[in-house]
Design a protein around this motif. Structure first.
Motif, short mmCIF file in Angstrom:
data_model
loop_
_atom_site.label_atom_id
_atom_site.label_comp_id
_atom_site.label_asym_id
_atom_site.label_seq_id
_atom_site.Cartn_x
_atom_site.Cartn_y
_atom_site.Cartn_z
N VAL A 1 -0.59 -13.10 16.93
CA VAL A 1 -0.93 -14.22 17.81
C VAL A 1 -1.60 -13.72 19.09
N LEU A 2 -1.12 -12.59 19.61
CA LEU A 2 -1.63 -12.07 20.87
C LEU A 2 -2.88 -11.22 20.71
N GLY A 3 -3.36 -11.09 19.47
CA GLY A 3 -4.57 -10.33 19.22
C GLY A 3 -4.40 -8.83 19.37
N LYS A 4 -3.21 -8.33 19.10
CA LYS A 4 -2.94 -6.91 19.26
C LYS A 4 -2.88 -6.16 17.93
N THR A 5 -3.28 -6.79 16.85
CA THR A 5 -3.24 -6.11 15.55
C THR A 5 -4.33 -5.05 15.49
N GLN A 6 -4.02 -3.97 14.79
CA GLN A 6 -4.94 -2.85 14.67
C GLN A 6 -5.81 -3.00 13.43
N SER A 7 -6.86 -2.21 13.38
CA SER A 7 -7.72 -2.20 12.20
C SER A 7 -6.90 -1.76 11.00
N PRO A 8 -7.03 -2.43 9.86
CA PRO A 8 -6.16 -2.12 8.71
C PRO A 8 -6.38 -0.74 8.12
N GLY A 9 -7.58 -0.20 8.21
CA GLY A 9 -7.83 1.09 7.57
C GLY A 9 -7.75 0.96 6.05
N ARG A 10 -7.32 2.03 5.40
CA ARG A 10 -7.16 1.99 3.95
C ARG A 10 -5.94 1.18 3.56
N VAL A 11 -6.05 0.49 2.43
CA VAL A 11 -4.90 -0.23 1.87
C VAL A 11 -4.43 0.53 0.64
N ILE A 12 -3.18 0.99 0.69
CA ILE A 12 -2.62 1.78 -0.41
C ILE A 12 -1.54 0.97 -1.11
N GLU A 13 -1.64 0.89 -2.41
CA GLU A 13 -0.66 0.16 -3.21
C GLU A 13 0.53 1.06 -3.53
N LEU A 14 1.74 0.49 -3.47
CA LEU A 14 2.95 1.19 -3.88
C LEU A 14 3.40 0.64 -5.23
N ARG A 15 3.73 1.53 -6.14
CA ARG A 15 4.18 1.13 -7.47
C ARG A 15 5.55 1.74 -7.76
N ASN A 16 6.29 1.10 -8.63
CA ASN A 16 7.57 1.66 -9.05
C ASN A 16 7.38 2.50 -10.30
N GLY A 17 7.92 3.71 -10.27
CA GLY A 17 7.86 4.60 -11.41
C GLY A 17 9.19 4.64 -12.14
N SER A 18 9.46 5.72 -12.81
CA SER A 18 10.67 5.87 -13.61
C SER A 18 11.92 5.71 -12.75
N GLY A 19 12.84 4.88 -13.22
CA GLY A 19 14.11 4.69 -12.55
C GLY A 19 14.11 3.74 -11.38
N VAL A 20 12.95 3.19 -11.00
CA VAL A 20 12.83 2.30 -9.83
C VAL A 20 12.43 0.91 -10.29
N SER A 21 13.11 -0.10 -9.77
CA SER A 21 12.83 -1.48 -10.18
C SER A 21 11.69 -2.12 -9.39
N TYR A 22 11.60 -1.83 -8.09
CA TYR A 22 10.55 -2.41 -7.26
C TYR A 22 10.47 -1.61 -5.97
N THR A 23 9.41 -1.86 -5.21
CA THR A 23 9.29 -1.31 -3.86
C THR A 23 8.89 -2.41 -2.89
N VAL A 24 9.36 -2.33 -1.67
CA VAL A 24 8.93 -3.21 -0.57
C VAL A 24 8.73 -2.32 0.64
N PRO A 25 7.55 -2.31 1.26
CA PRO A 25 6.39 -3.17 0.96
C PRO A 25 5.68 -2.76 -0.33
N GLN A 26 4.79 -3.65 -0.76
CA GLN A 26 3.98 -3.34 -1.94
C GLN A 26 2.65 -2.71 -1.55
N HIS A 27 2.25 -2.86 -0.29
CA HIS A 27 1.00 -2.28 0.20
C HIS A 27 1.22 -1.71 1.60
N ILE A 28 0.54 -0.62 1.89
CA ILE A 28 0.55 -0.02 3.22
C ILE A 28 -0.88 0.06 3.73
N ARG A 29 -1.12 -0.47 4.93
CA ARG A 29 -2.43 -0.34 5.57
C ARG A 29 -2.33 0.82 6.55
N THR A 30 -2.99 1.91 6.24
CA THR A 30 -2.81 3.13 7.01
C THR A 30 -3.22 2.98 8.47
#
Length: 425
Positions: free
Chosen positions: A324-353
């Motif tokens: 709201v205050l206009g203080k957000t930074q440039s998103p940069g790269r967006v990296i997806e997170l996935r669940n591998g062996s033994g993991v049901s899910y991840t949160v967050p699902q994406h990271i903006r570097t």
């Protein structure tokens, strides 16, 4: 026009609103459908809350009271007994609209620059799990029984069987026992408990209540009121094994068979959803796929500790204020997170570097009980970016790791979080 509207006045909504105010927003509204703030905490009169957040052990109402006191020191507006019907996302910079109704104000269309969704979750019912048998009374979700007992003063039964070993079911086993009921058994479909280890010890073992793993209810008998339930062992395919039936004479069956995030508003608004969590897909700051709409707490994924809900929700409140205050930074790269062996899910699902802090917390649950393992984070090329040793992991306990953001910028493709066995020398 509001700067921020928070939908839900439970622990997530309270934490988000307080943090947004602390970060500089002054037109903040909390909308709650119940007649009082605090959410599920109001009926959780047992202790065990607040060890992470406040460094002391509190009951649910005491924990809620801490945030209500914080809220009372702000100018945040509150509308109670108000049902939100629809979220209409703003287009091309237009404000978002919240459609709500209550008895005194009637139908309202509220405009806001940002929204935090904090509606929590609901329990799975008998119909959701297709329990066979007669349609008699005496079958409750554990949370409904908890509200009846702790807030309405009504003991729902005297001889009790509990299906499912989620934390609410375990806690109600102890609560019913302390009120004079006889809890005959706690029955769990999976070969492991769905609750915290401390609750198994304090709520079942300390009271001599048996826990039957790899068992489920296969029959319900009763004309008006429940009279008997039949419990059977299940095989690896989760199907009942003939000849293993046990019959319990009881008048009450409590269901603690999972929680479902309350995401009707989220779906209706068009936010991207994650079928693994039944919650919204979120970035590292808890923003959904709709700019200016954030989500936090159990509406995103089911937590085991309210302390983690508060921390996550404060992150959402701070991010909403920055938006709201206009203080957000440039998103940069967006990296997806996935669940591998033994993991049901991840949160967050994406990271903006570009927008992430120096470190990003990743929460997840495992899908099996393991001992002496490592949690690995690898990029799309298989390169190992991070490694975390763990002595014990269980599905009933949410896990989290902290990833330095800088190395992520060099990662190739999506990141995969996995549980790997420790190789013995």
């Amino acid at each position: 026009m509001y700067d921020l509207i928070v939908v839900g006045g439970g622990p997530a909504g309270l934490a988000a609103a307080c943090k947004a105010w602390a970060c500089g927003l002054r037109r903040v509204l909390v909308v709650e459908r119940d007649k009082e703030l605090g959410g599920i905490l109001n009926q959780c009169i047992h202790n065990g809350f607040g060890l992470h957040r406040f460094g002391e052990e509190l009951t649910g109402p005491e924990y809620a009271g801490r945030f209500l006191a914080m809220l009372g020191g702000t100018g945040v507006e509150v509308q109670l007994d108000t049902m939100v019907l629809q979220l209409v996302p703003g287009q091309a910079g237009a404000p978002h609209q919240i459609h709500a109704v209550n008895g005194s104000r009637g139908y309202q269309v509220l405009e806001t620059r940002a929204v935090v969704l904090a509606m929590g979750c609901r329990e799975r019912t008998r119909g959701a799990i297709s329990l066979p048998g007669e349609r008699c009374s005496g079958i409750f979700t554990a949370g409904a029984a908890q509200r009846y007992l702790n807030m309405e003063g009504y003991l729902v039964g005297r001889r009790v069987v509990i299906l499912g070993s989620g934390d609410i079911g375990l806690i109600m086993a102890r609560r019913m026992t302390l009120e004079g009921a006889k809890v005959l058994a706690c029955v769990e479909l999976m070969p492991y408990s769905g609750g915290l280890t401390r609750n198994i010890v304090q709520c079942l073992e300390d009271y001599g209540i048996p826990l039957y793993l790899s068992h489920t209810v296969t029959g319900i008998r009763g004309h008006d009121r429940l009279e008997q339930v039949t419990v059977s062992e299940v095989g690896p395919d989760r199907r009942p094994v003939p000849g293993t039936e046990m019959v319990f004479d009881c008048d009450t069956l409590l269901l603690s068979v999972g929680l479902i995030p309350e995401n009707e508003l989220t779906r209706q608004a068009g936010a991207a959803m994650d079928r693994r969590t039944n919650g919204a897909v979120v970035y590292e700051n808890m923003e959904t796929s709709i700019p200016g709409v954030f989500a936090c707490g159990n509406v995103v994924h089911v937590h085991d500790l309210v302390d983690f809900v508060s921390a996550e929700s404060e992150r959402a409140g701070a991010a909403a204020a920055a938006y709201v205050l206009g203080k957000t930074q440039s998103p940069g790269r967006v990296i997806e997170l996935r669940n591998g062996s033994g993991v049901s899910y991840t949160v967050p699902q994406h990271i903006r570097t570009g927008a992430a802090d120096k470190q990003t917390e990743v929460f997840f649950r495992v899908n099996r009980v393991t001992k002496a393992v490592v949690i690995t984070v690898r990029d799309g090329g298989g390169a190992l970016l991070a490694r975390f040793a763990r002595v014990h992991l269980a599905p009933g306990e949410m896990e989290h790791i902290t990833l330095p953001t800088a190395p992520l910028e060099r990662a190739q493709g999506p990141l995969t979080v996995s549980v790997e066995e420790v190789q013995q020398a």
